[in-house]
Design a protein around this motif. Structure first.
Motif, PDB file in Angstrom:
ATOM      1  N   LYS A   1      41.230  28.685  32.945  1.00 51.01           N
ATOM      2  CA  LYS A   1      42.127  27.695  33.492  1.00 51.01           C
ATOM      3  C   LYS A   1      43.784  28.386  33.290  1.00 51.01           C
ATOM      4  CE  LYS A   1      39.280  24.300  34.059  1.00 51.01           C
ATOM      5  NZ  LYS A   1      38.377  23.270  33.712  1.00 51.01           N
ATOM      6  N   GLU A   2      43.764  28.809  32.153  1.00 53.55           N
ATOM      7  CA  GLU A   2      45.105  29.454  31.687  1.00 53.55           C
ATOM      8  C   GLU A   2      45.716  30.063  32.051  1.00 53.55           C
ATOM      9  OE1 GLU A   2      46.800  29.385  26.719  1.00 53.55           O
ATOM     10  OE2 GLU A   2      44.847  30.805  27.490  1.00 53.55           O
ATOM     11  N   ALA A   3      44.892  31.122  32.443  1.00 60.39           N
ATOM     12  CA  ALA A   3      45.174  32.148  33.363  1.00 60.39           C
ATOM     13  C   ALA A   3      45.976  31.486  34.711  1.00 60.39           C
ATOM     14  CB  ALA A   3      44.135  32.846  33.517  1.00 60.39           C
ATOM     15  N   ILE A   4      44.919  30.898  35.524  1.00 61.03           N
ATOM     16  CA  ILE A   4      45.565  30.326  36.658  1.00 61.03           C
ATOM     17  C   ILE A   4      47.042  29.894  36.594  1.00 61.03           C
ATOM     18  CG2 ILE A   4      44.965  28.376  37.965  1.00 61.03           C
ATOM     19  CD1 ILE A   4      42.174  28.711  38.010  1.00 61.03           C
ATOM     20  N   GLU A   5      47.133  28.878  35.353  1.00 60.38           N
ATOM     21  CA  GLU A   5      48.594  28.611  35.371  1.00 60.38           C
ATOM     22  C   GLU A   5      49.844  29.683  34.677  1.00 60.38           C
ATOM     23  OE1 GLU A   5      48.957  24.871  35.450  1.00 60.38           O
ATOM     24  OE2 GLU A   5      47.155  24.624  36.770  1.00 60.38           O
ATOM     25  N   LEU A   6      48.579  30.494  34.166  1.00 59.36           N
ATOM     26  CA  LEU A   6      50.797  31.617  33.421  1.00 59.36           C
ATOM     27  C   LEU A   6      50.667  31.790  34.505  1.00 59.36           C
ATOM     28  CD1 LEU A   6      48.495  31.942  29.911  1.00 59.36           C
ATOM     29  CD2 LEU A   6      50.231  30.591  30.921  1.00 59.36           C
ATOM     30  N   HIS A   7      49.924  32.551  35.872  1.00 57.03           N
ATOM     31  CA  HIS A   7      49.882  33.223  37.000  1.00 57.03           C
ATOM     32  C   HIS A   7      51.143  32.384  37.687  1.00 57.03           C
ATOM     33  CE1 HIS A   7      48.630  35.007  40.835  1.00 57.03           C
ATOM     34  NE2 HIS A   7      49.345  36.243  40.327  1.00 57.03           N
TER      35      HIS A   7
ATOM     36  N   PRO B   1      54.820  34.322  37.914  1.00 58.19           N
ATOM     37  CA  PRO B   1      54.360  35.189  38.633  1.00 58.19           C
ATOM     38  C   PRO B   1      54.927  36.773  38.691  1.00 58.19           C
ATOM     39  CG  PRO B   1      55.722  33.528  40.153  1.00 58.19           C
ATOM     40  CD  PRO B   1      55.933  33.211  38.435  1.00 58.19           C
ATOM     41  N   ASP B   2      55.606  36.627  38.215  1.00 62.68           N
ATOM     42  CA  ASP B   2      56.849  38.336  37.860  1.00 62.68           C
ATOM     43  C   ASP B   2      55.822  38.545  36.640  1.00 62.68           C
ATOM     44  OD1 ASP B   2      57.944  37.798  40.251  1.00 62.68           O
ATOM     45  OD2 ASP B   2      59.807  36.905  38.773  1.00 62.68           O
ATOM     46  N   VAL B   3      55.459  38.259  35.853  1.00 63.42           N
ATOM     47  CA  VAL B   3      54.582  38.394  34.954  1.00 63.42           C
ATOM     48  C   VAL B   3      53.310  38.965  34.736  1.00 63.42           C
ATOM     49  CG1 VAL B   3      54.509  38.053  32.302  1.00 63.42           C
ATOM     50  CG2 VAL B   3      56.906  37.748  33.452  1.00 63.42           C
ATOM     51  N   VAL B   4      53.067  37.938  35.076  1.00 63.93           N
ATOM     52  CA  VAL B   4      51.160  37.923  34.894  1.00 63.93           C
ATOM     53  C   VAL B   4      50.333  38.488  36.066  1.00 63.93           C
ATOM     54  CG1 VAL B   4      49.135  36.610  34.392  1.00 63.93           C
ATOM     55  CG2 VAL B   4      50.909  36.100  33.417  1.00 63.93           C
ATOM     56  N   ALA B   5      49.951  39.664  36.510  1.00 63.14           N
ATOM     57  CA  ALA B   5      49.064  40.441  37.534  1.00 63.14           C
ATOM     58  C   ALA B   5      47.843  39.759  37.790  1.00 63.14           C
ATOM     59  CB  ALA B   5      49.058  41.445  37.156  1.00 63.14           C
ATOM     60  N   GLY B   6      47.411  39.523  36.716  1.00 61.43           N
ATOM     61  CA  GLY B   6      45.679  39.106  36.860  1.00 61.43           C
ATOM     62  C   GLY B   6      45.361  38.673  35.546  1.00 61.43           C
TER      63      GLY B   6
ATOM     64  N   GLU C   1      30.114  31.198  36.424  1.00 64.09           N
ATOM     65  CA  GLU C   1      30.519  29.969  36.723  1.00 64.09           C
ATOM     66  C   GLU C   1      31.864  29.746  36.589  1.00 64.09           C
ATOM     67  OE1 GLU C   1      30.281  25.504  34.382  1.00 64.09           O
ATOM     68  OE2 GLU C   1      28.558  26.744  34.622  1.00 64.09           O
ATOM     69  N   ALA C   2      32.288  30.412  35.367  1.00 59.94           N
ATOM     70  CA  ALA C   2      34.223  30.680  34.958  1.00 59.94           C
ATOM     71  C   ALA C   2      34.624  31.494  36.105  1.00 59.94           C
ATOM     72  CB  ALA C   2      34.283  30.765  33.393  1.00 59.94           C
ATOM     73  N   LEU C   3      34.429  32.695  36.401  1.00 59.51           N
ATOM     74  CA  LEU C   3      34.980  33.259  37.412  1.00 59.51           C
ATOM     75  C   LEU C   3      35.086  32.895  38.931  1.00 59.51           C
ATOM     76  CD1 LEU C   3      33.493  36.759  36.017  1.00 59.51           C
ATOM     77  CD2 LEU C   3      35.870  35.924  35.452  1.00 59.51           C
ATOM     78  N   SER C   4      34.316  31.676  39.299  1.00 68.12           N
ATOM     79  CA  SER C   4      34.199  30.626  40.053  1.00 68.12           C
ATOM     80  C   SER C   4      35.677  30.261  40.408  1.00 68.12           C
ATOM     81  CB  SER C   4      33.603  30.658  40.524  1.00 68.12           C
ATOM     82  OG  SER C   4      32.166  31.057  40.397  1.00 68.12           O
ATOM     83  N   LEU C   5      35.965  29.901  39.510  1.00 73.52           N
ATOM     84  CA  LEU C   5      36.735  28.867  39.549  1.00 73.52           C
ATOM     85  C   LEU C   5      38.187  28.876  40.476  1.00 73.52           C
ATOM     86  CD1 LEU C   5      37.516  27.571  35.862  1.00 73.52           C
ATOM     87  CD2 LEU C   5      36.688  26.006  37.682  1.00 73.52           C
ATOM     88  N   PRO C   6      38.657  29.726  40.666  1.00 73.83           N
ATOM     89  CA  PRO C   6      40.091  29.673  41.153  1.00 73.83           C
ATOM     90  C   PRO C   6      39.859  29.535  42.808  1.00 73.83           C
ATOM     91  CG  PRO C   6      39.738  32.064  39.524  1.00 73.83           C
ATOM     92  CD  PRO C   6      38.560  31.327  39.332  1.00 73.83           C
ATOM     93  N   ALA C   7      38.681  30.520  43.391  1.00 76.16           N
ATOM     94  CA  ALA C   7      38.204  30.018  44.795  1.00 76.16           C
ATOM     95  C   ALA C   7      37.369  28.697  44.991  1.00 76.16           C
ATOM     96  CB  ALA C   7      37.217  30.985  44.752  1.00 76.16           C
ATOM     97  N   ASP C   8      37.018  28.065  43.964  1.00 78.24           N
ATOM     98  CA  ASP C   8      36.805  26.810  43.994  1.00 78.24           C
ATOM     99  C   ASP C   8      37.986  25.581  43.933  1.00 78.24           C
ATOM    100  OD1 ASP C   8      34.301  27.649  43.895  1.00 78.24           O
ATOM    101  OD2 ASP C   8      33.553  26.403  41.614  1.00 78.24           O
TER     102      ASP C   8
ATOM    103  N   GLY D   1      40.932  26.649  45.475  1.00 75.72           N
ATOM    104  CA  GLY D   1      42.276  27.009  46.140  1.00 75.72           C
ATOM    105  C   GLY D   1      43.026  27.276  45.532  1.00 75.72           C
ATOM    106  N   VAL D   2      42.881  27.967  44.418  1.00 77.14           N
ATOM    107  CA  VAL D   2      44.010  29.184  44.445  1.00 77.14           C
ATOM    108  C   VAL D   2      43.938  30.475  43.944  1.00 77.14           C
ATOM    109  CG1 VAL D   2      44.555  27.102  42.869  1.00 77.14           C
ATOM    110  CG2 VAL D   2      43.612  28.346  41.441  1.00 77.14           C
ATOM    111  N   ALA D   3      44.939  31.345  43.452  1.00 76.34           N
ATOM    112  CA  ALA D   3      44.615  32.722  43.267  1.00 76.34           C
ATOM    113  C   ALA D   3      44.766  32.890  42.153  1.00 76.34           C
ATOM    114  CB  ALA D   3      46.177  33.615  44.475  1.00 76.34           C
TER     115      ALA D   3
END
Length: 501
Positions: free
Chosen positions: A298-304, A308-313, A331-338, A340-342
């Motif tokens: 969840k934190e990585a989604i926000e930081l990405h 966007p120019d710094v966080v690759a993934g 369950e954790a790794l499915s969060l972005p797809a659930d 609808g974010v990249a």
């Protein structure tokens, strides 16, 4: 000639089966088979210019000499082979060669331990503690640090050094805590468990130095400098972004660390216009719980989204054989797809020789979660379906040969499974994983081991060029930036060819 940055479409002419009832097979057909097989090897589709062909001829002579030498260096443990590799004409040529990008390096091992000890530990207010398990801890503080469970007594390094008769020997002993390098690797590391224990201790020991805020700035800059000196032009750094502290104990969050990284990269590229830049792949350890990893995603989604120019993934790191599998964290790794974010994934997978175990399935699970690249992929050659999927999807393997040898997956690099991948032209990039722990800087040592040891005489200048270009092609950069980086690389490559003739 400028190589296209897009994935090349490779077509092969399938020769008919030749049934021989009597007599000798037609040597013309044999030559065609040999040429066709060679064309599938990494670099086999690269068309060399006249100048490149001339250098390739010279390189081939050097390869024949290395292959016929009494000691074949990639078959020797790197710690013993390193001084001999440094004398190699091929290695000296590789040092001059533009190598594109380093796509698999961990932040805690980015900079040489020589700099950490001789620069950082000599700074004011640096304290040291010797632990019960024969390790060390460092901490910068404006007052005597309080005892804690692993450190009962902190000493100011400046005061300690004043009492020591041989400071050089003392500094060498500190370096031993921060690296795996030893003159007797087989004796000191008889098993994977032993070497991994020392490996993890070294990371912990370095943490107190690296996470001091003023050091972190210099550390990032020094790391980029060491890569640049080895003709690397771009970096994707895996980092958990541990909390950074000030002298007075103030703690900075991950946003502060990302901004600091961005500032350092901007300054470095301004100082070195031929360096393209750097990004971070956020990481979390596979020993953690599902709830903790879910929070990290969840934190990585926000930081990405915010950087966007710094966080690759995002990646899950740590020893696979003793850690939890990717599927455990589904369950954790499915969060972005659930949601609808990249959030691009760059998973470590297949850094194991435990074929058929649950951890061996990380390769398939990484692909199920749409990983952009596979970190190490040592086990990939044993998974034909995963190999086909990754090739069809253009999912490159981040090959780190020295790491695989030092961590005891393979002893003689001629037996590395990546030899199969190279013979098939599977997407590969070369990287160094944890250079400071292995006594390397940049990518030249790993390129040497991959080129001479894994590729062998089938490799040529086209192999080196494709591996370097791959590091841009399979980076996390946007297409327009990849094209810009490719143009920069081609200019460097042309200069390299001209200066080597």
């Amino acid at each position: 000639m400028v190589m296209s940055i897009s994935q090349p479409v490779v077509t092969f002419v399938l020769l008919p089966w030749l049934w021989v009832t009597n007599g000798m097979p037609d040597p013309t057909w044999r030559d065609m088979l040999i040429r066709q097989e060679a064309s599938r090897h990494t670099g086999g589709q690269v068309t060399l210019t006249t100048a490149e062909q001339k250098l390739d001829t010279y390189l081939h002579r050097l390869m024949e000499q290395e292959m016929s030498a009494a000691q074949f260096l990639p078959a020797i443990h790197f710690f013993k082979a390193k001084p001999l590799i440094q004398k190699s004409s091929i290695f000296k040529l590789l040092q001059k060669m533009p190598k594109g990008a380093a796509l698999h390096i961990h932040s805690s091992s980015l900079v040489s331990v020589d700099w950490l000890v001789k620069n950082v530990t000599y700074r004011p207010h640096c304290y040291i503690c010797f632990t019960w398990d024969n390790s060390v801890r460092f901490l910068f503080s404006d007052r005597q640090p309080f005892p804690r469970w692993d450190c009962f007594y902190w000493q100011l390094l400046e005061t300690l050094r004043a009492r020591i008769q041989d400071p050089i020997e003392f500094d060498n002993s500190l370096m031993q805590h921060l690296t795996l390098f030893t003159e007797d690797p087989d004796g000191e590391y008889p098993s994977q468990d032993v070497v991994w224990e020392k490996f993890e201790k070294a990371f912990i020991a370095a943490a107190g130095l690296i996470t001091h805020a003023p050091v972190l700035r210099d550390y990032f800059y020094k790391g980029l400098e060491e890569l640049h000196q080895d003709n690397v032009m771009y970096l994707e750094l895996r980092s958990g972004l541990s909390r950074t502290y000030e002298l007075d104990g103030t703690i900075h969050d991950k946003v502060w660390s990302l901004k600091t990284f961005q500032e350092v990269v901007n300054k470095f590229t301004a100082d070195h216009p031929d360096f393209f830049g750097a990004r971070i792949i956020l990481s979390v350890h596979r020993a953690l719980s599902v709830s903790v990893v879910k929070a990290a995603v969840k934190e990585a989604i926000e930081l990405h989204k915010d950087f966007p120019d710094v966080v690759a993934g995002f990646d899950v790191v740590g020893r696979e054989d003793t850690g939890r599998s990717l599927w455990y964290f589904r369950e954790a790794l499915s969060l972005p797809a659930d949601l609808g974010v990249a959030l691009p994934y760059f998973f470590h997978a297949g850094e194991t020789d435990k074929e058929g175990t649950d951890v061996d399935q990380n390769i398939l699970d990484a692909l199920l979660f749409n990983t952009r690249r596979i970190g190490h992929g040592y086990a990939l050659a044993h998974h034909p379906l995963a190999k086909d999927i990754s090739r069809n999807r253009s999912v490159a393997v981040e090959l780190c040969p020295i790491s695989n040898q030092v961590l005891k997956l393979v002893s003689d690099l001629r037996n590395h499974p990546a030899a199969v991948l190279m013979s098939e032209g599977h997407p590969l990039v070369i990287s160094s994983d944890d250079p400071s722990l292995f006594g390397t800087t940049g990518l030249s040592y790993d390129f040497y081991q991959a080129f001479v040891g894994i590729g062998g005489l089938k490799s040529n200048l086209g192999t080196l060029k494709e591996l370097a270009v791959n590091s841009i092609r399979y980076s996390s950069l946007a297409s327009s930036l990849k094209n810009t980086a490719q143009v920069m690389f081609e200019k460097k490559w042309d200069i390299f060819i001209a200066t080597c003739l």
